[in-house]
Scaffold this motif. Sequence first.
Motif: not given
Length: 445
Positions: A242-255
């Motif tokens: 959950a931590l990893y998924l949420n980080a990827c989703a919330k930080g998608e603008d960093c990708i």
Amino acid sequence: MDKRLDKHETYEFGGPLGVCFIMSFFPCLMYYLWICLTFYDGKLVHPSSVDDIKPFLGKMWQHIVTDASPNAYAWKVYSGMVVFQLFLAQVMPGFQQQGLPVPSLGYKPLMYNCNALSSLYATLVTAAVLHYYNIFRLTEIIDNYGHLMTVSMFYGFGVSLGTYLYAIISGDNIRLSGNFFYDYFMGACLNPRIGNIDLKMWAEVRIPWYIVFLLSVSGACKQYETLGYVTPNMAFMVLATALYLNACAKGEDCIPQTWDMYHEKWGFLVIFWNLSGVPFSYVYSVVYMSTHDPETYRFSTLGYITIYTTILTAYYIWDTAMAQKSHFKMQTQGITKFRKTFPQLPWNTVENPTYIQTAHGNRLLTSGFWAYSRKPNYVADWIMSFTWGAIVGTVSPIPYFYSVFFIVVLIHRCSRDFERCAVKYGKDWERYCSIVKYKFIPYVY
């Protein structure tokens, strides 16, 4: 230098023969590890003699045919996930983020619609409703693991081929070697899109990490239905994913500021691993725990405190290091207001950062976590991957596959990145390396 980097000069991964081996070997390895974990109590089984090889391979094949067939149910479930995520990516509200200038596009920056977070919430609500009303029980994911894995492999090979052919026919290709197998593996196009969906960014988050999390939830539901409770070990995997998924989703603008977006092509190397490799080889601990007695992997209270503390600490470093680097790159583009999504962690932006101004025009960050290591995010990321296996202790080596494979990938990826930077920045890169001396672990390596 940019023009040189956008041309094929040398083969990687052992060239055409090497990539053909990788494309054949990894699906076989995924089947082998899954069979050992599911049917042989997590032991790495092997033929006892030369005469036993044929019967052994026959047993392996029978498990694939019987327990991992690409049946209609698996096609329906996996395809439904893909179509649903494409639909959400098209319609859900998102944050418009400008990427870095792309040399092959005349330094034009692309815009990215970052709506992974709203899509994630929509997915979780949908999954909860389907589970509650018995339309689709989440336990069915772990119960059909083998069948879904095979379908995901078909998607990995098929999407890779479709993308390659489209790039060749449309002329939207870059850095081709002229060898079909190598170009199929490395990819032919850089930024494939459907409407406002950047497929490369979409596939990096929406399919692999959503499935990884849903598999962990499926394992927890399976335990609850079987045991009447969820073990702290399984709860750890739900938290970790959950931590990893949420980080990827919330930080998608960093990708959009990452190497993946402006340099890495979209080929089998990335596609297969996102659509099949990541979701079906990173959570072997969940597969094991869903079918084994909790007493075989139970920890002491101190053990649980240690492993929970470790992953939370590693997560903090990983999340904030990634944010520091991405925000710094945005600042160089004149972007000073950053997207705020939950959770916002302290020190995710370096105030008044120090850096090296290169003759190329880019800036190399030497502040924050990036003052101590050239890849602090990779170190923290690997530590998290290790805990995903360590949560079941020593009952089987297979759950550690993720961390073992990941360290090889990270070291190879760093060597590629460092070589590219040495060519691109020249003496400025040497100066950067003299300031940030350590590649991974500060004061060690």
